[in-house]
Design an enzyme around this catalytic site. Structure first.
Site, PDB file in Angstrom:
ATOM      1  N   ARG A  23       0.858  -1.208   0.034  1.00 61.83           N
ATOM      2  CA  ARG A  23      -0.075   0.085  -0.058  1.00 61.83           C
ATOM      3  C   ARG A  23       0.764   1.360   0.012  1.00 61.83           C
ATOM      4  O   ARG A  23       0.359   2.331  -0.514  1.00 61.83           O
ATOM      5  CB  ARG A  23      -0.906  -0.022   1.262  1.00 61.83           C
ATOM      6  N   GLU A  28       6.160   6.677  12.330  1.00 66.51           N
ATOM      7  CA  GLU A  28       5.877   7.727  13.461  1.00 66.51           C
ATOM      8  C   GLU A  28       6.692   8.973  13.031  1.00 66.51           C
ATOM      9  O   GLU A  28       8.088   8.871  12.825  1.00 66.51           O
ATOM     10  CB  GLU A  28       6.045   7.447  14.856  1.00 66.51           C
ATOM     11  N   GLN A  46       3.821  24.459  18.346  1.00 62.69           N
ATOM     12  CA  GLN A  46       3.589  25.073  16.926  1.00 62.69           C
ATOM     13  C   GLN A  46       4.060  24.091  15.999  1.00 62.69           C
ATOM     14  O   GLN A  46       5.404  23.540  16.358  1.00 62.69           O
ATOM     15  CB  GLN A  46       4.074  26.557  16.867  1.00 62.69           C
ATOM     16  N   ASN A  48       5.008  24.301  11.786  1.00 60.52           N
ATOM     17  CA  ASN A  48       5.255  25.150  10.728  1.00 60.52           C
ATOM     18  C   ASN A  48       5.368  24.486   9.492  1.00 60.52           C
ATOM     19  O   ASN A  48       6.147  23.400   9.549  1.00 60.52           O
ATOM     20  CB  ASN A  48       6.122  26.284  10.814  1.00 60.52           C
ATOM     21  N   ARG A  59      16.447  29.589   3.343  1.00 57.79           N
ATOM     22  CA  ARG A  59      15.463  30.122   4.373  1.00 57.79           C
ATOM     23  C   ARG A  59      16.546  30.109   5.565  1.00 57.79           C
ATOM     24  O   ARG A  59      16.657  28.894   6.021  1.00 57.79           O
ATOM     25  CB  ARG A  59      14.385  29.279   4.635  1.00 57.79           C
ATOM     26  N   HIS A  62      17.831  31.528  11.053  1.00 58.74           N
ATOM     27  CA  HIS A  62      17.028  32.114  11.833  1.00 58.74           C
ATOM     28  C   HIS A  62      16.978  31.616  13.279  1.00 58.74           C
ATOM     29  O   HIS A  62      17.094  30.368  13.501  1.00 58.74           O
ATOM     30  CB  HIS A  62      15.424  31.735  11.329  1.00 58.74           C
ATOM     31  N   LYS A  72      13.633  23.000  17.549  1.00 57.59           N
ATOM     32  CA  LYS A  72      12.756  22.477  16.639  1.00 57.59           C
ATOM     33  C   LYS A  72      13.148  21.048  16.185  1.00 57.59           C
ATOM     34  O   LYS A  72      14.334  20.797  16.381  1.00 57.59           O
ATOM     35  CB  LYS A  72      13.236  23.234  15.315  1.00 57.59           C
ATOM     36  N   TYR A 132       8.053  21.620  10.235  1.00 57.99           N
ATOM     37  CA  TYR A 132       8.933  21.535  11.532  1.00 57.99           C
ATOM     38  C   TYR A 132       8.074  21.976  12.674  1.00 57.99           C
ATOM     39  O   TYR A 132       7.132  22.880  12.612  1.00 57.99           O
ATOM     40  CB  TYR A 132      10.214  22.205  11.717  1.00 57.99           C
ATOM     41  N   ASP A 168      16.611  37.724   4.778  1.00 57.19           N
ATOM     42  CA  ASP A 168      17.833  37.227   4.739  1.00 57.19           C
ATOM     43  C   ASP A 168      19.205  37.609   4.333  1.00 57.19           C
ATOM     44  O   ASP A 168      20.405  37.741   4.720  1.00 57.19           O
ATOM     45  CB  ASP A 168      17.622  35.844   4.434  1.00 57.19           C
TER      46      ASP A 168
END
Length: 181
Positions: A23, A28, A46, A48, A59, A62, A72, A132, A168
């Site tokens: 399939r 997890e 949170q 994102n 990106r 940060h 994260k 993340y 950036d």
């Protein structure tokens, strides 16, 4: 899931157990108990998602300053990225060193980045997406960036034609930053 060490002690690679059959597959993406058993205390606050249309999109780098610093857990759900975690902890023996890990929809690896680190990714393919989890909410007043080409960090992004946001491009160098780790 298996927790793998990196060259910086506190940054970890999370390798899921993947169950394949006719399939497709199952794995997890997050198991707090297994993380805790491996010494990672992480409470999701949170999630994102960032989509990059073109290869070479950066990106980062940060981070959020204390008291709103974030840890994260990053994964690539479409395409591939090179993910970077840069140690900004001034008293660390690995200060300004970084870990880079290939994250892709194929390898399904995830990267745990603790508080005190800047984070950046570059898309290695067109049409790439990362997701993340963070352990603290986004806080604009504590949001910071380090310039992607800071000579003290000296990241080789591996791609010549880079796509960057104004944020950036205009980010401060580490020596100009008010980073408080």
């Amino acid at each position: 899931m298996e927790i793998l060490e990196t060259q910086i002690n506190d940054v970890k690679i999370i390798k899921p157990r993947i169950f394949n059959d006719q399939r497709g597959f199952f794995f997890e993406t997050l198991n707090i108990k297994e993380l805790e058993n491996s010494g990672i205390n992480f409470a999701v606050v949170q999630e994102n998602c960032a989509y990059s249309l073109k290869k070479g999109t950066i990106r980062g780098l940060h981070f959020q300053n204390n008291p709103k610093a974030q840890a994260k857990i990053v994964r690539c759900t479409k395409g591939a990225v090179m993910d970077f975690a840069i140690d900004l902890r001034k008293n660390s023996t690995t200060y300004l060193h970084y870990v880079k890990v290939l994250l892709s929809e194929n390898n399904k690896l995830q990267l745990y980045i603790p508080k005190g680190f800047a984070h950046g990714v570059i898309s290695l393919e067109d049409d790439t997406m990362i997701e993340y989890f963070t352990d603290n909410e986004y806080s604009p007043e504590f949001d910071r960036a380090i310039r992607y080409n800071d000579p003290q960090i000296n990241i080789d992004w591996g791609i010549k034609d880079l796509i960057l946001s104004e944020k950036d491009i205009n980010a401060k160098l580490v020596i100009e930053s008010d980073c408080n780790f």
